[in-house]
Design an enzyme around this catalytic site. Sequence first.
Site, PDB file in Angstrom:
ATOM      1  N   ARG A   1     -76.425 -30.510 -75.991  1.00 52.99           N
ATOM      2  CA  ARG A   1     -75.045 -29.999 -75.825  1.00 52.99           C
ATOM      3  C   ARG A   1     -75.060 -28.467 -75.783  1.00 52.99           C
ATOM      4  O   ARG A   1     -74.317 -27.841 -75.045  1.00 52.99           O
ATOM      5  CB  ARG A   1     -74.146 -30.515 -76.953  1.00 52.99           C
ATOM      6  CG  ARG A   1     -72.798 -29.814 -76.993  1.00 52.99           C
ATOM      7  CD  ARG A   1     -71.666 -30.637 -77.563  1.00 52.99           C
ATOM      8  NE  ARG A   1     -71.955 -31.239 -78.850  1.00 52.99           N
ATOM      9  CZ  ARG A   1     -71.973 -30.586 -80.021  1.00 52.99           C
ATOM     10  NH1 ARG A   1     -71.755 -29.285 -80.061  1.00 52.99           N
ATOM     11  NH2 ARG A   1     -72.238 -31.225 -81.143  1.00 52.99           N
ATOM     12  N   TYR A  17     -54.814 -26.177 -55.910  1.00 56.66           N
ATOM     13  CA  TYR A  17     -55.249 -27.572 -55.983  1.00 56.66           C
ATOM     14  C   TYR A  17     -54.355 -28.327 -56.980  1.00 56.66           C
ATOM     15  O   TYR A  17     -53.989 -27.788 -58.036  1.00 56.66           O
ATOM     16  CB  TYR A  17     -56.721 -27.600 -56.411  1.00 56.66           C
ATOM     17  CG  TYR A  17     -57.203 -28.966 -56.835  1.00 56.66           C
ATOM     18  CD1 TYR A  17     -57.186 -30.030 -55.938  1.00 56.66           C
ATOM     19  CD2 TYR A  17     -57.661 -29.194 -58.124  1.00 56.66           C
ATOM     20  CE1 TYR A  17     -57.622 -31.285 -56.327  1.00 56.66           C
ATOM     21  CE2 TYR A  17     -58.094 -30.444 -58.521  1.00 56.66           C
ATOM     22  CZ  TYR A  17     -58.068 -31.496 -57.613  1.00 56.66           C
ATOM     23  OH  TYR A  17     -58.478 -32.736 -58.006  1.00 56.66           O
ATOM     24  N   LYS A  28     -68.198 -30.230 -54.759  1.00 56.70           N
ATOM     25  CA  LYS A  28     -67.955 -30.031 -53.324  1.00 56.70           C
ATOM     26  C   LYS A  28     -69.205 -29.443 -52.645  1.00 56.70           C
ATOM     27  O   LYS A  28     -70.242 -30.057 -52.644  1.00 56.70           O
ATOM     28  CB  LYS A  28     -66.730 -29.140 -53.137  1.00 56.70           C
ATOM     29  CG  LYS A  28     -65.529 -29.520 -54.020  1.00 56.70           C
ATOM     30  CD  LYS A  28     -64.869 -30.778 -53.549  1.00 56.70           C
ATOM     31  CE  LYS A  28     -63.815 -31.395 -54.436  1.00 56.70           C
ATOM     32  NZ  LYS A  28     -63.482 -30.953 -55.717  1.00 56.70           N
TER      33      LYS A  28
END
Length: 899
Positions: free
Chosen positions: A70, A122, A222
């Site tokens: 983590r 967005y 993306k």
Amino acid sequence: MSAALPKLPIHDLPTPEPESPFRPRKPYRFSTLCATVENPSNKDQFGSSSVPIYQTATFKGVGGEYDYSRSGNPTRSHLEHHIAKISSAAHAFAVSSGMAALDVILRLLKPGDEIIAGDDLYGGTNRLLTYIRTHVGVTVHHVDTTNPSTLLPLIDVTKTAMVLLESPTNPLLKIADLAKISKDIKERAPDAIVVVDNTMMSPYLQRPLEHGADVVYDSATKYLSGHHDLMAGVITCNRDDVAKARQIAFTINAVGNALTPIDSFLLLRGIKTLAVRMDRQQSSASQVATYLHSLGFVVHYPGLPDHPGREIHQRIADGNGAVLSFETGDKGLSEKIVGGTRLWGISVSFGCVNSLISMPCVMSHASIDPATRAARGLPEDLIRLCVGIEDPSDLLDDLEHALIDAGAIQLDVSQNKYVKVRQVEDDAISRAVGKLGLKDTDGDHEWFVSAPGKVILFGEHAVVHGVTAIAASVDLRCYGLTTPRLDGKISAHFTDIDNFYCEWIIDDLPWHVVKPIAIDEEHPEILDQVLVDALNTGPLKDLTEAQRHARAASIAFLYMYLVLTRGDVRPSFNFTARSTLPIGAGLGSSASFSACAASALLLLHKRISIPPLPAPTTSEHIHISHQGRRAIPPAVAEEVNRWAFVAEKILHGNPSGVDNSVAVFGGALAYTRPGFERKSGMEGIAGFKSFKFLLTNSKVPRDTKKLVAGVGQKKIDEPETVAGLLNSIQSISDEARRALADPEMPREVLLAAISTLIRENHTHLVSLGVSHPALELIRSTTGAAPYSLSTKLTGAGGGGCAVTLIPDDFKEETLKALLDEIVAQQFDPYLTSVGGSGLGILSPHRTTGSAAYLPPGQVTPPETPSPGGGGVNLCPVFQAKRVLELSQWADSLGRWLYV
Ligand code: PLP
């Protein structure tokens, strides 16, 4: 020689040593950097050519570089190093998605902070911003970032903590000048953090850190990944204070949303081909954009010559990207096109090697409510194309088939090429007109409209505190007449505002900032401030402070004219408004003006039309206005009401919507404000019977805001007394509403009940401290023998008007005596009925035998020229009529149709 070397980007892939002092080596280009994953300070022990996946949660030992995945993992470290290198960044972080990246960034904010954000962001970004607005207490201002000056008034050195930008935006491809905005912010609020969502471009095409941004994030899902096989987000930053310590690194470790080792590996692999993929994708995107543009579609792509942000984009970016969008003019048609493609996959998201097609309003941006979508100018018919690496000929071929099959384009035999079917827009218009149940008439420029004012019968002031108010229309009206002009100008003549007259050259109006509203679209909830400002600083700039009322009315008028205009049809006409209502006396004169202006403009722009009149059954002239009641279909009334509300917003800022609803629908309605325990909303009172009322204008000017504030203060000072008064007023409204709608109640019983309620309500208003000696004088005059009538103040009080109920059997001569007495007291009495017709429209064509109205073309020359110089007969007479004669004259012109 070394002084001539270009400035090195911040990364540590060493440029090889110069071969000789005379032939220096250049730094590696972007695609080389992308493909070369190397971290000199973190070499693999076995020399593996691809970074291994350290699929482990923990690391053994104490004091080593890694202990728990983590907090840190070697595969992720490699990725982050690589991202920093290609982004000109000192720090990079990889997290589980683009939204996780934004979440980490937004955690830099604290309650009370303000964000200035773009208005075309967005959808998921908007959702998260709404969350922090409602749960964290951060104020979010959405602005059109295409114009950097719109941010300036919102920058507050003490409050502005963040600016959130996207460029190009998704899906409208609007361009924000990242460099200019970053500079403006740094100058005015140096502590504010400028954040850029760079997903659409990727670091290959745009590196906002180089233009002054503080933090940049990408949805690495993306282009960085490129294959739609992982979710990831990356954050890059050059500010040590923001990156380290208790900030970004702290949050990622604390919440545990860092990218997993396997996804870090996949993302690293994807990034190696970023530049090659992008080159191919944007070259094909450019071909697709050019093709659609050549067919006649509205195409949004910064690579097109007519793109408004092209020049700025070229300055801040290295390419136009591979996303574009286009409008078809019809949502149904767009759905057919999207459904008709084969190669283009219907999918949200973008950036993949495969080409995708979508409709943002029903897919990626569906989480934004339709009103907000409309407010942000997002067309419902918009199609977004995300171009992949397939052969561009196949992509164009597939798209062309879908366009043909959907009926969006057809072969023009004369040119031997496909062209956009022109009816697309007209179809949408006729469908919308069809929805209104109407036929689109030829229409000309001469329309005569009218709308009533209103009285608040019960519940004024208390309505502010959640009590129901009852409002009804009065038979005093505003009239609006449009007269054609032939000189390319538009003019407005507001007879009751100091006889204000002004004319403007239509082509000089600020068309460049107009976001036209399509025929089946509603006006966004929020006014377009840019347009309002452009009107103030453009066509209305010479108006003085003393002309502020005329300015407000002109803005309302021009604003609607501009946004309602369809295509290139820009009607040239004069609009004259006159009122039989006293202005500014609390009788809804502005709302009746708004309804008149809205209906006239909707008619002129052919957005509404009235049904043809039935053939007259009698040769007798029809004088009674109510004859035409309900002849205007409800859908038309609603459309007018929506726009009258827009005009009211311009005139008043935050209207309740009651006044314009009464002006359009007439009759009576009950209104309860939202935000209190009682059920809120507006409800017509069906079966409301018309009453005769005397309205007396005290002519004492009022300060409504001060009066409302006074009641608010009293509520704080004497909470129990005011609560008791509010309860009593609510009971009065409830009782009045029941009585007015009760079909069984005998007329005389109803009148007696209303009379008592009027007296009671006035007493409560006196206790609230909003009466005035002039109003009390009117009350005592009308209440004294022989009149014994019930009177109350109406509206804000403190002056303005009083209303007196006149029983049906009240004797003519007694009434005359009362009127004389009132006039002698220097007040203005108006005898009117309450609860009558709403909006009225006079057909522009002669329909009855004795009408004085002649259609254009059959004119007798006017005795006085109309301001427009159009020379139509009605206007000079309209302007010359005395106020007292106006209604009767208007009625005599022909058959009015009413709501
Ligand atoms: N920003 C933009 C511009 C996007 O298009 C998206 C996703 O579509 C995101 C952020 C959110 O990224 P993710 O889906 O990886 O959380």
